[in-house]
Design a protein around this motif. Structure first.
Motif: not given
Length: 319
Positions: A60-66, A104-106, A302-308
């Motif tokens: 259920w979440f989206k995020y941006i990483i390298m 985004v979550a993170y 915070w929770f999705p970010a911790f998971f990522i």
């Protein structure tokens, strides 16, 4: 015209954009995934800065990483904007607002060394962390460069006198070699064969990569490295060493040959960063200078970010 199309057009009109922020690089390292660009503009709609990004989605979440094998990214601004801190701050404000709107979550990216956007993003509430890469800026005098190596590295070069350094190693052979060397250390490779094939093909088409190898008289490969470059820097992107021949001096010879290629291309040599203490010590012994750059991140949920972060921590390590 989409943001991505505008970005491609904008990059073609710039004097310099780092290789790892070029559209073809993003196409390669994000193959099968979604990448896009956020743009900052002036009052006339002219692009002042841009932030290409990889968008990932889980449940259920989206995020941006390298993206994989990508040392730096973040926000890149025009040369005129770079000279003006106020304009740089405005670019970052616009980008930050667009990030907020994406929900985004993170968010996590690593900005290029010397980027003024780091301070601006910190002022906007983003967390920054110091990172270090190692660079050799002066490759003009190879004798002086070798003399700047540590005694240990010069001794390794003497051991490697019977070895042969070559260019143009086949990319499939390189992948098999990397996989085999990691397996010998009980490690797992972090990228797929398909990922490397796509990256090599696009980089080769743009004339911005080479695969070096060091082997013995019988052609047995002891070490190899995948290199990429742009107008300013060459990156020691994927170095590989066979642990069975760690005392052969092949690793030191491989670095020297990579530096020779950078000298031919008239660019700086960048070891492509390492936060691993042992790897950093290794790179520091080749006459290199530590160069600081920064990661920029923000946790929106915070929770999705911790998971990522957990996923990134347990991702395969290649060292």
């Amino acid at each position: 015209m989409s943001n991505k199309e505008r970005y491609i057009e904008w990059v073609n009109g710039q004097e310099y954009v780092p290789v790892m922020m070029s559209p073809w690089w993003m196409d390669a390292v994000c193959a099968g995934k979604e990448w896009d660009v956020l743009l900052a503009e002036d009052e006339n709609g002219n692009i002042l800065g841009a932030m290409p990004y990889l968008l990932r989605k889980r449940a259920w979440f989206k995020y941006i990483i390298m993206p994989q094998q990508t040392q730096t990214g973040g926000i890149w601004v025009t040369e005129e904007t770079t000279a003006d801190r106020w304009k740089t701050a405005e670019v970052c404000r616009q980008i930050a607002e667009q990030l907020d709107a994406m929900k985004v979550a993170y968010y996590y990216q690593q900005f290029a060394p010397g980027s003024l956007c780091v301070d601006a993003m910190r002022g906007l509430g983003f967390k920054t962390r110091e990172r270090v890469t190692y660079r050799v800026n002066d490759l003009s005098d190879l004798d002086a460069l070798i003399a700047s190596f540590s005694k240990n590295k010069r001794r390794q070069l003497q051991k490697a006198l019977s070895l042969h350094a070559g260019r143009g190693m086949d990319v499939e052979e390189f992948y098999r070699f990397h996989t085999r060397c990691l397996r010998a250390r009980k490690h797992q490779i972090s990228y797929t064969r398909e990922f490397l094939l796509v990256l090599e093909r696009k980089a080769r088409r743009n004339g911005q990569c080479e695969i070096l190898s060091v082997s013995n008289a019988d052609g047995q490969v002891y070490a190899a490295a995948f290199l990429v470059w742009d107008k300013h820097n060459m990156y020691y992107l994927i170095p590989v060493y066979d642990p069975a021949f760690k005392e052969s001096g092949a690793g030191a010879l491989l670095v020297l040959e990579a530096m020779k290629l950078a000298r031919e291309k008239k660019v700086l040599f960048d070891f492509e960063g390492s936060m691993d203490r042992g790897t950093a010590k290794h790179y520091s012994q080749f006459g290199s200078t530590p160069v600081t750059y920064y990661s920029v991140e923000k946790t929106y949920k915070w929770f999705p970010a911790f998971f990522i972060r957990l996923l990134q921590y347990f991702a395969p390590k290649e060292q």
